[in-house]
Design a protein around this motif. Structure first.
Motif, PDB file in Angstrom:
ATOM      1  N   ALA A  18     -11.518   9.860 -61.782  1.00 56.80           N
ATOM      2  CA  ALA A  18     -12.541  10.866 -61.520  1.00 56.80           C
ATOM      3  C   ALA A  18     -12.043  12.007 -60.637  1.00 56.80           C
ATOM      4  N   THR A  19     -11.002  11.736 -59.847  1.00 56.29           N
ATOM      5  CA  THR A  19     -10.526  12.758 -58.919  1.00 56.29           C
ATOM      6  C   THR A  19      -8.997  12.838 -58.919  1.00 56.29           C
ATOM      7  N   LYS A  20      -8.513  13.929 -58.398  1.00 53.86           N
ATOM      8  CA  LYS A  20      -7.068  14.124 -58.263  1.00 53.86           C
ATOM      9  C   LYS A  20      -6.467  13.040 -57.367  1.00 53.86           C
ATOM     10  N   ASP A  21      -7.173  12.669 -56.307  1.00 51.96           N
ATOM     11  CA  ASP A  21      -6.652  11.643 -55.397  1.00 51.96           C
ATOM     12  C   ASP A  21      -6.486  10.296 -56.092  1.00 51.96           C
ATOM     13  N   VAL A  22      -7.417   9.952 -56.971  1.00 56.12           N
ATOM     14  CA  VAL A  22      -7.321   8.687 -57.711  1.00 56.12           C
ATOM     15  C   VAL A  22      -6.108   8.706 -58.647  1.00 56.12           C
ATOM     16  N   ASP A  46       1.377  11.569 -48.810  1.00 54.29           N
ATOM     17  CA  ASP A  46       2.193  12.785 -48.758  1.00 54.29           C
ATOM     18  C   ASP A  46       1.939  13.675 -49.974  1.00 54.29           C
ATOM     19  N   ALA A  47       1.816  13.064 -51.157  1.00 53.06           N
ATOM     20  CA  ALA A  47       1.564  13.839 -52.376  1.00 53.06           C
ATOM     21  C   ALA A  47       0.178  14.471 -52.329  1.00 53.06           C
ATOM     22  N   GLN A  48      -0.801  13.760 -51.784  1.00 49.97           N
ATOM     23  CA  GLN A  48      -2.146  14.319 -51.649  1.00 49.97           C
ATOM     24  C   GLN A  48      -2.149  15.499 -50.678  1.00 49.97           C
ATOM     25  N   ALA A  49      -1.402  15.374 -49.591  1.00 51.63           N
ATOM     26  CA  ALA A  49      -1.312  16.484 -48.636  1.00 51.63           C
ATOM     27  C   ALA A  49      -0.662  17.700 -49.284  1.00 51.63           C
ATOM     28  N   ARG A  50       0.373  17.477 -50.068  1.00 50.57           N
ATOM     29  CA  ARG A  50       1.048  18.587 -50.745  1.00 50.57           C
ATOM     30  C   ARG A  50       0.137  19.206 -51.796  1.00 50.57           C
ATOM     31  N   ALA A  51      -0.579  18.367 -52.550  1.00 51.95           N
ATOM     32  CA  ALA A  51      -1.474  18.864 -53.595  1.00 51.95           C
ATOM     33  C   ALA A  51      -2.631  19.674 -53.016  1.00 51.95           C
ATOM     34  N   ALA A  52      -2.957  19.437 -51.757  1.00 52.30           N
ATOM     35  CA  ALA A  52      -4.018  20.213 -51.113  1.00 52.30           C
ATOM     36  C   ALA A  52      -3.597  21.659 -50.898  1.00 52.30           C
ATOM     37  N   HIS A  53      -2.274  21.902 -50.871  1.00 49.23           N
ATOM     38  CA  HIS A  53      -1.750  23.245 -50.618  1.00 49.23           C
ATOM     39  C   HIS A  53      -1.121  23.893 -51.838  1.00 49.23           C
ATOM     40  N   THR A  54      -0.667  23.084 -52.784  1.00 46.25           N
ATOM     41  CA  THR A  54       0.076  23.588 -53.934  1.00 46.25           C
ATOM     42  C   THR A  54      -0.356  22.848 -55.195  1.00 46.25           C
ATOM     43  N   GLN A  55      -0.491  23.562 -56.283  1.00 45.12           N
ATOM     44  CA  GLN A  55      -0.867  22.971 -57.567  1.00 45.12           C
ATOM     45  C   GLN A  55       0.131  21.885 -57.972  1.00 45.12           C
ATOM     46  N   SER A  56      -0.363  20.722 -58.389  1.00 42.12           N
ATOM     47  CA  SER A  56       0.532  19.643 -58.832  1.00 42.12           C
ATOM     48  C   SER A  56       0.269  19.242 -60.280  1.00 42.12           C
ATOM     49  N   ALA A  57      -0.513  20.059 -60.977  1.00 40.94           N
ATOM     50  CA  ALA A  57      -0.789  19.794 -62.389  1.00 40.94           C
ATOM     51  C   ALA A  57      -0.478  21.044 -63.200  1.00 40.94           C
ATOM     52  N   HIS A  58      -0.020  20.843 -64.402  1.00 39.91           N
ATOM     53  CA  HIS A  58       0.298  21.946 -65.310  1.00 39.91           C
ATOM     54  C   HIS A  58      -0.930  22.232 -66.166  1.00 39.91           C
ATOM     55  N   HIS A  59      -1.502  23.385 -66.015  1.00 34.73           N
ATOM     56  CA  HIS A  59      -2.714  23.789 -66.744  1.00 34.73           C
ATOM     57  C   HIS A  59      -3.844  22.785 -66.548  1.00 34.73           C
ATOM     58  N   GLY A  63      -0.244  16.104 -64.625  1.00 33.80           N
ATOM     59  CA  GLY A  63       0.031  16.039 -63.199  1.00 33.80           C
ATOM     60  C   GLY A  63       1.376  15.408 -62.919  1.00 33.80           C
ATOM     61  N   MET A  64       2.110  16.018 -62.022  1.00 34.48           N
ATOM     62  CA  MET A  64       3.389  15.466 -61.603  1.00 34.48           C
ATOM     63  C   MET A  64       3.439  15.503 -60.075  1.00 34.48           C
ATOM     64  N   PRO A  65       2.696  14.589 -59.431  1.00 31.20           N
ATOM     65  CA  PRO A  65       2.704  14.584 -57.969  1.00 31.20           C
ATOM     66  C   PRO A  65       4.105  14.356 -57.433  1.00 31.20           C
ATOM     67  N   HIS A  66       4.446  15.096 -56.406  1.00 28.79           N
ATOM     68  CA  HIS A  66       5.764  14.933 -55.790  1.00 28.79           C
ATOM     69  C   HIS A  66       5.686  15.312 -54.325  1.00 28.79           C
ATOM     70  N   THR A  67       6.668  14.847 -53.595  1.00 32.67           N
ATOM     71  CA  THR A  67       6.708  15.075 -52.159  1.00 32.67           C
ATOM     72  C   THR A  67       8.147  14.982 -51.701  1.00 32.67           C
ATOM     73  N   THR A  68       8.369  14.974 -50.412  1.00 31.93           N
ATOM     74  CA  THR A  68       9.722  14.843 -49.898  1.00 31.93           C
ATOM     75  C   THR A  68      10.237  13.433 -50.165  1.00 31.93           C
ATOM     76  N   PRO A  69      11.538  13.233 -50.204  1.00 29.52           N
ATOM     77  CA  PRO A  69      12.091  11.945 -50.633  1.00 29.52           C
ATOM     78  C   PRO A  69      12.038  10.809 -49.612  1.00 29.52           C
ATOM     79  N   HIS A  70      11.387  10.976 -48.486  1.00 27.13           N
ATOM     80  CA  HIS A  70      11.415   9.889 -47.486  1.00 27.13           C
ATOM     81  C   HIS A  70      10.488   8.732 -47.823  1.00 27.13           C
ATOM     82  N   ALA A  71       9.528   8.898 -48.731  1.00 32.90           N
ATOM     83  CA  ALA A  71       8.608   7.808 -49.053  1.00 32.90           C
ATOM     84  C   ALA A  71       9.318   6.803 -49.868  1.00 32.90           C
TER      85      ALA A  71
END
Length: 71
Positions: A18-22, A46-59, A63-71
């Motif tokens: 139902a949501t981007k977070d899910v 981390d991916a949710q925090a990044r998605a709050a600032h930058t689009q993580s889905a194409h059109h 969706g291709m959530p991504h973040t820094t490699p430390h996770a």
């Protein structure tokens, strides 16, 4: 040796969410299960925090959530 970044077990087609977070949480769980990230919950946060600032889905569809490699 051939290594594939994205494999079939990491892809979710028509994910009932139902949501981007899910969606991010479900994909993070797949990554953790596959051993691609060491901590799925940290990756998801981390991916949710990044998605709050930058689009993580194409059109708004792929969706291709991504973040820094430390996770």
């Amino acid at each position: 040796m051939t290594s594939h970044l994205i494999t079939a077990d990491l892809v979710a087609i028509d994910l009932p969410a139902a949501t981007k977070d899910v969606v991010i949480e479900a994909l993070a769980e797949r990554l953790a299960t596959a051993g691609r990230v060491t901590d799925g919950e940290t990756f998801a946060a981390d991916a949710q925090a990044r998605a709050a600032h930058t689009q993580s889905a194409h059109h708004g569809q792929v969706g291709m959530p991504h973040t820094t490699p430390h996770a």
